[in-house]
Design a protein around this motif. Structure first.
Motif, PDB file in Angstrom:
ATOM      1  N   PHE A  80       2.474  -1.360  -9.622  1.00  0.00           N
ATOM      2  CA  PHE A  80       3.216  -0.834  -8.476  1.00  0.00           C
ATOM      3  C   PHE A  80       3.843  -2.026  -7.765  1.00  0.00           C
ATOM      4  O   PHE A  80       3.133  -2.940  -7.347  1.00  0.00           O
ATOM      5  N   ASP A  81       5.165  -2.049  -7.620  1.00  0.00           N
ATOM      6  CA  ASP A  81       5.859  -3.175  -7.000  1.00  0.00           C
ATOM      7  C   ASP A  81       6.123  -2.901  -5.528  1.00  0.00           C
ATOM      8  O   ASP A  81       6.935  -2.049  -5.176  1.00  0.00           O
ATOM      9  N   GLY A  82       5.436  -3.652  -4.671  1.00  0.00           N
ATOM     10  CA  GLY A  82       5.538  -3.465  -3.234  1.00  0.00           C
ATOM     11  C   GLY A  82       6.904  -3.770  -2.650  1.00  0.00           C
ATOM     12  O   GLY A  82       7.228  -3.299  -1.555  1.00  0.00           O
ATOM     13  N   THR A  83       7.729  -4.521  -3.356  1.00  0.00           N
ATOM     14  CA  THR A  83       9.068  -4.817  -2.830  1.00  0.00           C
ATOM     15  C   THR A  83       9.969  -3.586  -2.877  1.00  0.00           C
ATOM     16  O   THR A  83      11.006  -3.563  -2.224  1.00  0.00           O
ATOM     17  N   LYS A  84       9.566  -2.573  -3.621  1.00  0.00           N
ATOM     18  CA  LYS A  84      10.372  -1.352  -3.737  1.00  0.00           C
ATOM     19  C   LYS A  84       9.924  -0.271  -2.764  1.00  0.00           C
ATOM     20  O   LYS A  84      10.404   0.854  -2.825  1.00  0.00           O
ATOM     21  N   VAL A  85       8.996  -0.632  -1.861  1.00  0.00           N
ATOM     22  CA  VAL A  85       8.433   0.353  -0.943  1.00  0.00           C
ATOM     23  C   VAL A  85       8.640  -0.126   0.492  1.00  0.00           C
ATOM     24  O   VAL A  85       7.978  -1.038   0.952  1.00  0.00           O
ATOM     25  N   GLN A  86       9.574   0.503   1.176  1.00  0.00           N
ATOM     26  CA  GLN A  86       9.864   0.148   2.568  1.00  0.00           C
ATOM     27  C   GLN A  86       9.482   1.252   3.541  1.00  0.00           C
ATOM     28  O   GLN A  86       9.538   1.066   4.751  1.00  0.00           O
ATOM     29  N   SER A  87       9.095   2.410   3.010  1.00  0.00           N
ATOM     30  CA  SER A  87       8.718   3.540   3.859  1.00  0.00           C
ATOM     31  C   SER A  87       7.650   4.361   3.136  1.00  0.00           C
ATOM     32  O   SER A  87       7.474   4.240   1.924  1.00  0.00           O
ATOM     33  N   ILE A  88       6.975   5.211   3.879  1.00  0.00           N
ATOM     34  CA  ILE A  88       5.949   6.055   3.275  1.00  0.00           C
ATOM     35  C   ILE A  88       6.570   7.029   2.274  1.00  0.00           C
ATOM     36  O   ILE A  88       5.981   7.317   1.232  1.00  0.00           O
ATOM     37  N   ASN A  89       7.764   7.490   2.549  1.00  0.00           N
ATOM     38  CA  ASN A  89       8.447   8.376   1.601  1.00  0.00           C
ATOM     39  C   ASN A  89       8.723   7.651   0.284  1.00  0.00           C
ATOM     40  O   ASN A  89       8.520   8.212  -0.791  1.00  0.00           O
ATOM     41  N   GLU A  90       9.170   6.399   0.375  1.00  0.00           N
ATOM     42  CA  GLU A  90       9.402   5.616  -0.841  1.00  0.00           C
ATOM     43  C   GLU A  90       8.103   5.397  -1.599  1.00  0.00           C
ATOM     44  O   GLU A  90       8.080   5.446  -2.830  1.00  0.00           O
ATOM     45  N   PHE A  91       7.013   5.161  -0.885  1.00  0.00           N
ATOM     46  CA  PHE A  91       5.720   5.018  -1.560  1.00  0.00           C
ATOM     47  C   PHE A  91       5.416   6.245  -2.402  1.00  0.00           C
ATOM     48  O   PHE A  91       5.094   6.141  -3.577  1.00  0.00           O
ATOM     49  N   HIS A  92       5.516   7.419  -1.783  1.00  0.00           N
ATOM     50  CA  HIS A  92       5.183   8.650  -2.514  1.00  0.00           C
ATOM     51  C   HIS A  92       6.128   8.877  -3.689  1.00  0.00           C
ATOM     52  O   HIS A  92       5.683   9.316  -4.754  1.00  0.00           O
ATOM     53  N   CYS A  93       7.395   8.568  -3.525  1.00  0.00           N
ATOM     54  CA  CYS A  93       8.354   8.725  -4.624  1.00  0.00           C
ATOM     55  C   CYS A  93       8.037   7.789  -5.780  1.00  0.00           C
ATOM     56  O   CYS A  93       7.999   8.207  -6.946  1.00  0.00           O
ATOM     57  N   VAL A  94       7.794   6.516  -5.471  1.00  0.00           N
ATOM     58  CA  VAL A  94       7.480   5.538  -6.513  1.00  0.00           C
ATOM     59  C   VAL A  94       6.147   5.881  -7.178  1.00  0.00           C
ATOM     60  O   VAL A  94       6.023   5.840  -8.405  1.00  0.00           O
ATOM     61  N   PHE A  95       5.150   6.245  -6.387  1.00  0.00           N
ATOM     62  CA  PHE A  95       3.836   6.583  -6.921  1.00  0.00           C
ATOM     63  C   PHE A  95       3.917   7.782  -7.864  1.00  0.00           C
ATOM     64  O   PHE A  95       3.379   7.743  -8.974  1.00  0.00           O
ATOM     65  N   SER A  96       4.597   8.834  -7.445  1.00  0.00           N
ATOM     66  CA  SER A  96       4.684  10.034  -8.287  1.00  0.00           C
ATOM     67  C   SER A  96       5.491   9.759  -9.560  1.00  0.00           C
ATOM     68  O   SER A  96       5.158  10.270 -10.625  1.00  0.00           O
ATOM     69  N   ARG A  97       6.515   8.934  -9.462  1.00  0.00           N
ATOM     70  CA  ARG A  97       7.307   8.564 -10.639  1.00  0.00           C
ATOM     71  C   ARG A  97       6.459   7.748 -11.607  1.00  0.00           C
ATOM     72  O   ARG A  97       6.510   7.949 -12.825  1.00  0.00           O
ATOM     73  N   LEU A  98       5.656   6.832 -11.073  1.00  0.00           N
ATOM     74  CA  LEU A  98       4.784   5.993 -11.889  1.00  0.00           C
ATOM     75  C   LEU A  98       3.827   6.835 -12.733  1.00  0.00           C
ATOM     76  O   LEU A  98       3.577   6.533 -13.893  1.00  0.00           O
ATOM     77  N   LEU A  99       3.327   7.912 -12.155  1.00  0.00           N
ATOM     78  CA  LEU A  99       2.393   8.794 -12.862  1.00  0.00           C
ATOM     79  C   LEU A  99       3.089   9.924 -13.624  1.00  0.00           C
ATOM     80  O   LEU A  99       2.431  10.680 -14.335  1.00  0.00           O
TER      81      LEU A  99
END
Length: 95
Positions: free
Chosen positions: A5-24
């Motif tokens: 999980f690359d933290g530089t791609k997460v600037q908001s909680i919404n981005e976290f959930h989007c990146v996390f769900s895409r990762l899985l």
């Protein structure tokens, strides 16, 4: 399974959930909230699972208290797996 999980791609909680769900690969049914995160980690992620959060300091700064809540959910999940004595567990690492 190892997830990166690359933290530089997460600037908001919404981005976290989007990146996390895409990762899985669960974008279609992931609820994009803390309850969904807890549910997915405790029951739906195949074990063993090691999540590596690279550049986590960038996320910590961007997310603030949301970062703390996410890490608490990670830690709760890790402790749950230990409590049940599972050989295959969820673990995480902040880099």
């Amino acid at each position: 399974m190892q997830l990166f999980f690359d933290g530089t791609k997460v600037q908001s909680i919404n981005e976290f959930h989007c990146v996390f769900s895409r990762l899985l690969g669960i974008e279609d049914y992931y609820g994009k909230n803390y309850h969904a995160l807890r549910d997915v980690l405790s029951a739906a992620v195949e074990r063993p699972c090691h999540l590596v959060w690279e550049n986590s300091e960038a996320s910590k700064v961007s997310l603030g208290d949301d970062f703390k809540l996410i890490i608490q959910i990670f830690e709760d999940t890790r402790l749950q797996d230990e409590k049940y004595g599972w050989t295959d567990k969820f673990t995480y690492e902040l880099k």
